[in-house]
Design a protein around this motif. Structure first.
Motif, PDB file in Angstrom:
ATOM      1  N   GLU A 144      -4.053   3.717   3.290  1.00 50.98           N
ATOM      2  CA  GLU A 144      -3.172   4.717   2.683  1.00 50.98           C
ATOM      3  C   GLU A 144      -3.216   6.029   3.467  1.00 50.98           C
ATOM      4  O   GLU A 144      -2.177   6.677   3.681  1.00 50.98           O
ATOM      5  CB  GLU A 144      -3.581   4.951   1.230  1.00 50.98           C
ATOM      6  CG  GLU A 144      -2.652   5.891   0.472  1.00 50.98           C
ATOM      7  CD  GLU A 144      -3.063   6.042  -0.980  1.00 50.98           C
ATOM      8  OE1 GLU A 144      -2.164   6.153  -1.839  1.00 50.98           O
ATOM      9  OE2 GLU A 144      -4.284   6.050  -1.255  1.00 50.98           O
ATOM     10  N   ARG A 145      -4.404   6.426   3.908  1.00 51.96           N
ATOM     11  CA  ARG A 145      -4.530   7.668   4.671  1.00 51.96           C
ATOM     12  C   ARG A 145      -3.752   7.602   5.982  1.00 51.96           C
ATOM     13  O   ARG A 145      -3.072   8.555   6.360  1.00 51.96           O
ATOM     14  CB  ARG A 145      -6.020   7.945   4.948  1.00 51.96           C
ATOM     15  CG  ARG A 145      -6.271   9.179   5.787  1.00 51.96           C
ATOM     16  CD  ARG A 145      -7.751   9.510   5.842  1.00 51.96           C
ATOM     17  NE  ARG A 145      -8.542   8.387   6.342  1.00 51.96           N
ATOM     18  CZ  ARG A 145      -8.720   8.121   7.641  1.00 51.96           C
ATOM     19  NH1 ARG A 145      -8.130   8.891   8.558  1.00 51.96           N
ATOM     20  NH2 ARG A 145      -9.460   7.103   8.023  1.00 51.96           N
ATOM     21  N   TYR A 203      -8.201  -0.158   1.177  1.00 51.77           N
ATOM     22  CA  TYR A 203      -6.923   0.404   0.727  1.00 51.77           C
ATOM     23  C   TYR A 203      -6.834   1.899   1.032  1.00 51.77           C
ATOM     24  O   TYR A 203      -5.808   2.384   1.522  1.00 51.77           O
ATOM     25  CB  TYR A 203      -6.759   0.156  -0.773  1.00 51.77           C
ATOM     26  CG  TYR A 203      -5.412   0.556  -1.331  1.00 51.77           C
ATOM     27  CD1 TYR A 203      -4.392  -0.388  -1.460  1.00 51.77           C
ATOM     28  CD2 TYR A 203      -5.154   1.872  -1.732  1.00 51.77           C
ATOM     29  CE1 TYR A 203      -3.148  -0.032  -1.977  1.00 51.77           C
ATOM     30  CE2 TYR A 203      -3.912   2.240  -2.234  1.00 51.77           C
ATOM     31  CZ  TYR A 203      -2.917   1.280  -2.364  1.00 51.77           C
ATOM     32  OH  TYR A 203      -1.682   1.645  -2.857  1.00 51.77           O
ATOM     33  N   CYS A 224       0.862  -1.182   0.000  1.00 47.86           N
ATOM     34  CA  CYS A 224       0.000   0.000   0.000  1.00 47.86           C
ATOM     35  C   CYS A 224       0.894   1.227   0.000  1.00 47.86           C
ATOM     36  O   CYS A 224       1.726   1.391   0.900  1.00 47.86           O
ATOM     37  CB  CYS A 224      -0.912  -0.011   1.221  1.00 47.86           C
ATOM     38  SG  CYS A 224      -2.088   1.358   1.297  1.00 47.86           S
ATOM     39  N   ARG A 225       0.748   2.060  -0.989  1.00 50.79           N
ATOM     40  CA  ARG A 225       1.603   3.231  -1.193  1.00 50.79           C
ATOM     41  C   ARG A 225       3.080   2.840  -1.262  1.00 50.79           C
ATOM     42  O   ARG A 225       3.962   3.588  -0.860  1.00 50.79           O
ATOM     43  CB  ARG A 225       1.388   4.259  -0.073  1.00 50.79           C
ATOM     44  CG  ARG A 225       1.651   5.711  -0.471  1.00 50.79           C
ATOM     45  CD  ARG A 225       1.971   6.589   0.718  1.00 50.79           C
ATOM     46  NE  ARG A 225       3.228   6.240   1.357  1.00 50.79           N
ATOM     47  CZ  ARG A 225       3.757   6.915   2.383  1.00 50.79           C
ATOM     48  NH1 ARG A 225       3.127   7.950   2.903  1.00 50.79           N
ATOM     49  NH2 ARG A 225       4.908   6.536   2.916  1.00 50.79           N
ATOM     50  N   ASN A 261       0.017   7.787   5.345  1.00 53.83           N
ATOM     51  CA  ASN A 261       0.438   9.172   5.101  1.00 53.83           C
ATOM     52  C   ASN A 261       0.622   9.938   6.407  1.00 53.83           C
ATOM     53  O   ASN A 261       1.429  10.872   6.475  1.00 53.83           O
ATOM     54  CB  ASN A 261      -0.587   9.884   4.218  1.00 53.83           C
ATOM     55  CG  ASN A 261      -0.567   9.379   2.781  1.00 53.83           C
ATOM     56  OD1 ASN A 261       0.438   8.837   2.315  1.00 53.83           O
ATOM     57  ND2 ASN A 261      -1.685   9.537   2.083  1.00 53.83           N
TER      58      ASN A 261
END
Length: 287
Positions: A258-259, A254, A212-213, A262
């Motif tokens: 991802e958030r 997802y 993820c990312r 970050n």
């Protein structure tokens, strides 16, 4: 405490080196959380415990048949090397004997007072590497547990037949299913798959890894604590991905993962690697 000392012993050398540079309070939090099973044996024990708890919960709190998903992260074969692009070049056919042994261990642990020699098996599809396992209970036939290994979209009709054969009292496990959504069954069968599978099954245990990312993300599900997630950074340190708004019984998607990544790792992996190279030099230049 004994728990902390045991967790320290189970950490890899990479994790220990990384943990030396973080505060002791963070170390304790890391050890107490212990999302990732340290060994295949620990993963198996946690899978047995969570699956048993899930079956018991279904039987105690509802009148629905025990229908359960189990996702198990199969360890890489011993002959795997760092140079291997694909550790499983033989696909499911190569995985099958490893998964079969793991599933037998789990079933014999889930069915109380049973043993591996009480497990009968049959191949459902040789091309799809799909098999049926039935663990007999010495107490009552209603306590038998059946499992389908590597079920895929082509086994929909067989899954319906097995569901009828197992009946409402006995538990049925889909182990490392090869589908994730009704659409995987095709346009004409997705409605049937929704009714037969997705409306009836719930998670019993999961240990999954995804990208993820560009980061290495691990997810687990256990009945006692629901879904948990962490990102493993370049030093091998597990960083929890948590949000109070998440329903722990629903797998985070997802976008949610991802958030959170970050937030906990604002810089992407490639940028962190460049910063490391600028600070320490290229790896082949380091002493």
């Amino acid at each position: 405490s004994t728990l902390i000392l045991t967790a320290i012993k189970n950490l890899t050398m990479v994790q220990l080196r990384a943990l030396r540079i973080i505060p002791f309070s963070s170390l304790l939090a890391h050890l107490a959380w212990a999302l990732i099973p340290a060994t295949p044996g620990e993963q198996t024990r946690r899978a047995i415990r969570s699956t048993r708890e899930t079956i018991s919960k279904i039987r105690e709190q509802s009148n629905v048949p025990p229908r359960i998903y189990v996702d198990y992260l199969i360890p890489l074969p011993p002959e795997t090397s760092d140079a291997d692009i694909d550790p499983w070049p033989g696909g499911l056919a190569q995985m099958y004997p490893y998964a079969e042994d793991i599933l037998r261990d789990i079933l014999s642990g889930v069915v109380e007072d049973s043993s591996k020699d009480k497990c009968s098996t049959q191949i459902l599809s040789s091309p799809d590497c799909c098999g049926l396992f039935i663990q007999e209970s010495p107490v009552s036939p209603e306590l038998d547990v059946a499992a389908v290994l590597f079920p895929g979209p082509d086994q929909l009709d067989q899954l319906k037949q097995i569901d009828n054969m197992v009946g409402d009292k006995r538990a049925l496990i889909l182990f490392n299913r090869q589908f994730t959504r009704p659409a995987d069954f095709g346009f004409f069968n997705k409605g049937e798959a929704q009714k037969v599978i997705f409306e009836n099954y719930q998670w019993g245990f999961a240990f999954q890894e995804i990208a993820c990312r560009g980061e290495d993300v691990k997810l687990t599900f256990e009945q006692s604590c629901g879904w948990q997630a962490c990102v493993v950074d370049e030093n091998g340190v597990e960083i929890a991905l948590k949000d109070d708004s998440w329903n722990k019984m629903v797998r985070p998607d997802y976008a949610e993962l991802e958030r959170k990544i970050n937030e906990v790792l604002p810089e992407p992996l490639w940028m962190r690697k460049i910063g490391e190279a600028q600070e320490k030099g290229l790896k082949f230049q380091r002493k």
